[in-house]
Write a protein that holds these residues in place. Structure first.
Motif, PDB file in Angstrom:
ATOM      1  N   ASP A 167       5.971   5.016   2.399  1.00 17.80           N
ATOM      2  CA  ASP A 167       5.557   6.746   2.704  1.00 17.80           C
ATOM      3  C   ASP A 167       6.820   6.489   1.698  1.00 17.80           C
ATOM      4  N   PHE A 168       5.879   7.183   0.814  1.00 21.27           N
ATOM      5  CA  PHE A 168       6.895   8.273  -0.358  1.00 21.27           C
ATOM      6  C   PHE A 168       6.711   9.140   0.025  1.00 21.27           C
ATOM      7  N   PRO A 169       7.973  10.513  -0.986  1.00 23.77           N
ATOM      8  CA  PRO A 169       8.267  11.258  -0.614  1.00 23.77           C
ATOM      9  C   PRO A 169       7.146  12.473  -1.108  1.00 23.77           C
ATOM     10  N   GLY A 170       7.329  13.331  -0.122  1.00 20.58           N
ATOM     11  CA  GLY A 170       5.747  14.202  -0.431  1.00 20.58           C
ATOM     12  C   GLY A 170       6.328  15.568  -1.561  1.00 20.58           C
ATOM     13  N   TYR A 171       5.284  15.922  -2.207  1.00 29.07           N
ATOM     14  CA  TYR A 171       5.598  16.767  -3.579  1.00 29.07           C
ATOM     15  C   TYR A 171       4.797  17.380  -3.413  1.00 29.07           C
ATOM     16  N   GLY A 172       5.166  19.077  -4.084  1.00 28.85           N
ATOM     17  CA  GLY A 172       4.982  20.541  -3.813  1.00 28.85           C
ATOM     18  C   GLY A 172       5.048  21.358  -3.562  1.00 28.85           C
ATOM     19  N   TYR A 173       6.832  20.775  -2.604  1.00 33.07           N
ATOM     20  CA  TYR A 173       7.096  21.624  -1.716  1.00 33.07           C
ATOM     21  C   TYR A 173       8.268  22.775  -2.432  1.00 33.07           C
ATOM     22  N   ALA A 174       8.509  23.973  -2.540  1.00 30.17           N
ATOM     23  CA  ALA A 174       9.237  24.826  -3.760  1.00 30.17           C
ATOM     24  C   ALA A 174       9.975  24.914  -2.729  1.00 30.17           C
ATOM     25  N   LYS A 175      10.862  24.809  -2.214  1.00 29.24           N
ATOM     26  CA  LYS A 175      11.929  25.178  -1.631  1.00 29.24           C
ATOM     27  C   LYS A 175      13.053  23.506  -1.824  1.00 29.24           C
ATOM     28  N   VAL A 176      12.505  22.734  -2.642  1.00 25.66           N
ATOM     29  CA  VAL A 176      13.307  21.612  -2.976  1.00 25.66           C
ATOM     30  C   VAL A 176      13.795  22.244  -4.340  1.00 25.66           C
ATOM     31  N   PHE A 219      -3.158   5.123  -1.205  1.00 26.56           N
ATOM     32  CA  PHE A 219      -3.553   6.347   0.022  1.00 26.56           C
ATOM     33  C   PHE A 219      -3.348   7.800  -0.369  1.00 26.56           C
ATOM     34  N   LEU A 220      -3.842   8.381  -1.152  1.00 24.79           N
ATOM     35  CA  LEU A 220      -3.491  10.207  -1.733  1.00 24.79           C
ATOM     36  C   LEU A 220      -4.313  10.992   0.136  1.00 24.79           C
ATOM     37  N   LEU A 221      -3.172  11.446   0.991  1.00 24.65           N
ATOM     38  CA  LEU A 221      -3.567  12.314   1.631  1.00 24.65           C
ATOM     39  C   LEU A 221      -3.495  14.415   0.970  1.00 24.65           C
ATOM     40  N   VAL A 222      -4.572  15.081   1.243  1.00 25.19           N
ATOM     41  CA  VAL A 222      -5.034  15.729   0.767  1.00 25.19           C
ATOM     42  C   VAL A 222      -5.421  16.967   1.738  1.00 25.19           C
ATOM     43  N   ASP A 223      -5.151  17.927   1.871  1.00 24.17           N
ATOM     44  CA  ASP A 223      -5.177  18.582   3.785  1.00 24.17           C
ATOM     45  C   ASP A 223      -6.372  19.300   3.138  1.00 24.17           C
ATOM     46  N   SER A 232      -1.261  19.960  -8.520  1.00 27.76           N
ATOM     47  CA  SER A 232      -0.889  18.646  -7.756  1.00 27.76           C
ATOM     48  C   SER A 232      -1.079  17.485  -7.227  1.00 27.76           C
ATOM     49  N   ASP A 233      -1.881  17.661  -6.812  1.00 33.04           N
ATOM     50  CA  ASP A 233      -3.042  16.974  -5.617  1.00 33.04           C
ATOM     51  C   ASP A 233      -3.770  15.930  -6.834  1.00 33.04           C
ATOM     52  N   LEU A 234      -4.489  17.267  -8.248  1.00 31.33           N
ATOM     53  CA  LEU A 234      -5.031  16.302  -8.618  1.00 31.33           C
ATOM     54  C   LEU A 234      -4.009  15.577 -10.301  1.00 31.33           C
ATOM     55  N   GLU A 235      -2.839  15.828 -10.186  1.00 29.25           N
ATOM     56  CA  GLU A 235      -2.341  15.719 -11.294  1.00 29.25           C
ATOM     57  C   GLU A 235      -1.862  14.123 -10.637  1.00 29.25           C
ATOM     58  N   ALA A 236      -1.350  14.519  -8.592  1.00 27.20           N
ATOM     59  CA  ALA A 236      -0.872  13.038  -8.637  1.00 27.20           C
ATOM     60  C   ALA A 236      -2.208  11.784  -8.816  1.00 27.20           C
ATOM     61  N   PHE A 237      -3.630  12.462  -8.525  1.00 31.73           N
ATOM     62  CA  PHE A 237      -4.517  11.238  -8.420  1.00 31.73           C
ATOM     63  C   PHE A 237      -5.419  11.027 -10.038  1.00 31.73           C
ATOM     64  N   ASP A 238      -4.629  11.554 -10.912  1.00 34.41           N
ATOM     65  CA  ASP A 238      -3.999  11.269 -12.244  1.00 34.41           C
ATOM     66  C   ASP A 238      -3.456  10.510 -12.790  1.00 34.41           C
ATOM     67  N   PHE A 239      -2.700  10.430 -12.413  1.00 35.64           N
ATOM     68  CA  PHE A 239      -1.284   9.055 -12.109  1.00 35.64           C
ATOM     69  C   PHE A 239      -1.473   7.672 -11.476  1.00 35.64           C
ATOM     70  N   PHE A 240      -1.570   7.908 -10.198  1.00 35.23           N
ATOM     71  CA  PHE A 240      -2.034   6.939 -10.042  1.00 35.23           C
ATOM     72  C   PHE A 240      -2.824   5.945 -10.007  1.00 35.23           C
ATOM     73  N   LYS A 241      -4.126   6.646 -10.404  1.00 30.08           N
ATOM     74  CA  LYS A 241      -5.859   5.467 -10.740  1.00 30.08           C
ATOM     75  C   LYS A 241      -5.715   5.119 -11.717  1.00 30.08           C
ATOM     76  N   ILE A 272       0.664  -0.969  -0.343  1.00 29.15           N
ATOM     77  CA  ILE A 272       0.224  -0.201   0.128  1.00 29.15           C
ATOM     78  C   ILE A 272       0.880   1.735   0.511  1.00 29.15           C
ATOM     79  N   ALA A 273       0.449   1.820  -0.727  1.00 31.45           N
ATOM     80  CA  ALA A 273       1.590   3.746  -1.394  1.00 31.45           C
ATOM     81  C   ALA A 273       0.923   4.516  -0.286  1.00 31.45           C
ATOM     82  N   PHE A 274       1.671   5.177   0.338  1.00 28.96           N
ATOM     83  CA  PHE A 274       1.251   6.424   1.040  1.00 28.96           C
ATOM     84  C   PHE A 274       1.629   7.652   0.348  1.00 28.96           C
ATOM     85  N   VAL A 275       0.643   8.523  -0.178  1.00 32.87           N
ATOM     86  CA  VAL A 275       1.449   9.553  -1.186  1.00 32.87           C
ATOM     87  C   VAL A 275       0.835  10.906  -0.460  1.00 32.87           C
ATOM     88  N   GLY A 276       0.690  12.275  -1.093  1.00 31.50           N
ATOM     89  CA  GLY A 276       0.611  13.220  -1.357  1.00 31.50           C
ATOM     90  C   GLY A 276       1.849  14.833  -1.082  1.00 31.50           C
TER      91      GLY A 276
END
Length: 193
Positions: free
Chosen positions: A74-83, A109-113, A121-130, A26-30
């Motif tokens: 536990d996957f690395p988080g995405y969407g963090y601009a300072k990386v 499990f796609l975690l959304v705040d 970025s959440d919508l793009e991740a969802f489109d990829f993962f589904k 099971i992947a946990f992403v967000g």
């Protein structure tokens, strides 16, 4: 409780670091800082996944061996601009390596705040993962929004993420949503033992 036994068995920075597959994963992403490690700690019933208030701390795939049969990742988080761009490319390569390998992925499990509007970025991740497996959205931090707003947020997420398998409001503080998540995990793995 679904999790009876858990241990961190791999901190994989590339394909060679992936452990031998078990019966299912099971992947946990967000996004960065959405609460992936906090969710995992609640599911595990103890503090084993490292949490941080600094976004972008997870830079690898963390494989947790659960009940001797499964991996929770536990996957690395995405969407963090300072990386840096190079670091983001490394993360993308790592994620691509995972999905190109023939791992026994059973669900995501796609975690959304819950406190912010739907992010592109959440919508793009969802489109990829589904395209790989069923995706369940966990709305995190629901203890921080008004109770009467939770059902509205769930409805919005269901509309924004067409084809989502389920939306679970969750709080790592109150543990609201834990029973629903454990129910999904049982359902996913009932035929895997």
């Amino acid at each position: 409780m679904f999790v009876e036994k858990v241990e961190l068995i791999a901190d994989a920075h590339n394909h060679d670091g992936f452990p031998e597959p078990l019966k299912g994963e099971i992947a946990f992403v967000g996004r960065s800082n959405v609460g992936k490690s906090s969710l995992l700690n609640v599911i595990f019933g103890r503090q084993i996944a490292k949490t941080s208030s600094t976004p972008g701390k997870t830079r690898s795939l963390l494989f947790f061996k659960v009940n001797d049969f499964y991996h929770f990742i536990d996957f690395p988080g995405y969407g963090y601009a300072k990386v840096s761009k190079i670091e983001r490319q490394k993360w993308q390569s790592l994620v691509d390596d995972y999905f190109k390998s023939e791992r026994p992925l059973k669900g995501i499990f796609l975690l959304v705040d819950s406190m912010i509007p739907t992010q592109r970025s959440d919508l793009e991740a969802f489109d990829f993962f589904k395209s790989f497996v069923d995706v369940f959205i966990v709305l995190t931090k629901v203890d921080r929004i008004k109770k009467n707003q939770i059902s509205k947020k769930v409805k919005t997420v269901e509309e924004d993420f067409m084809g989502v398998k389920g939306v679970i409001p969750f709080s790592s503080i109150t543990k609201d949503g834990l029973k629903e998540i454990e129910g999904i995990l049982r359902e996913i793995f009932e035929n895997e033992r």
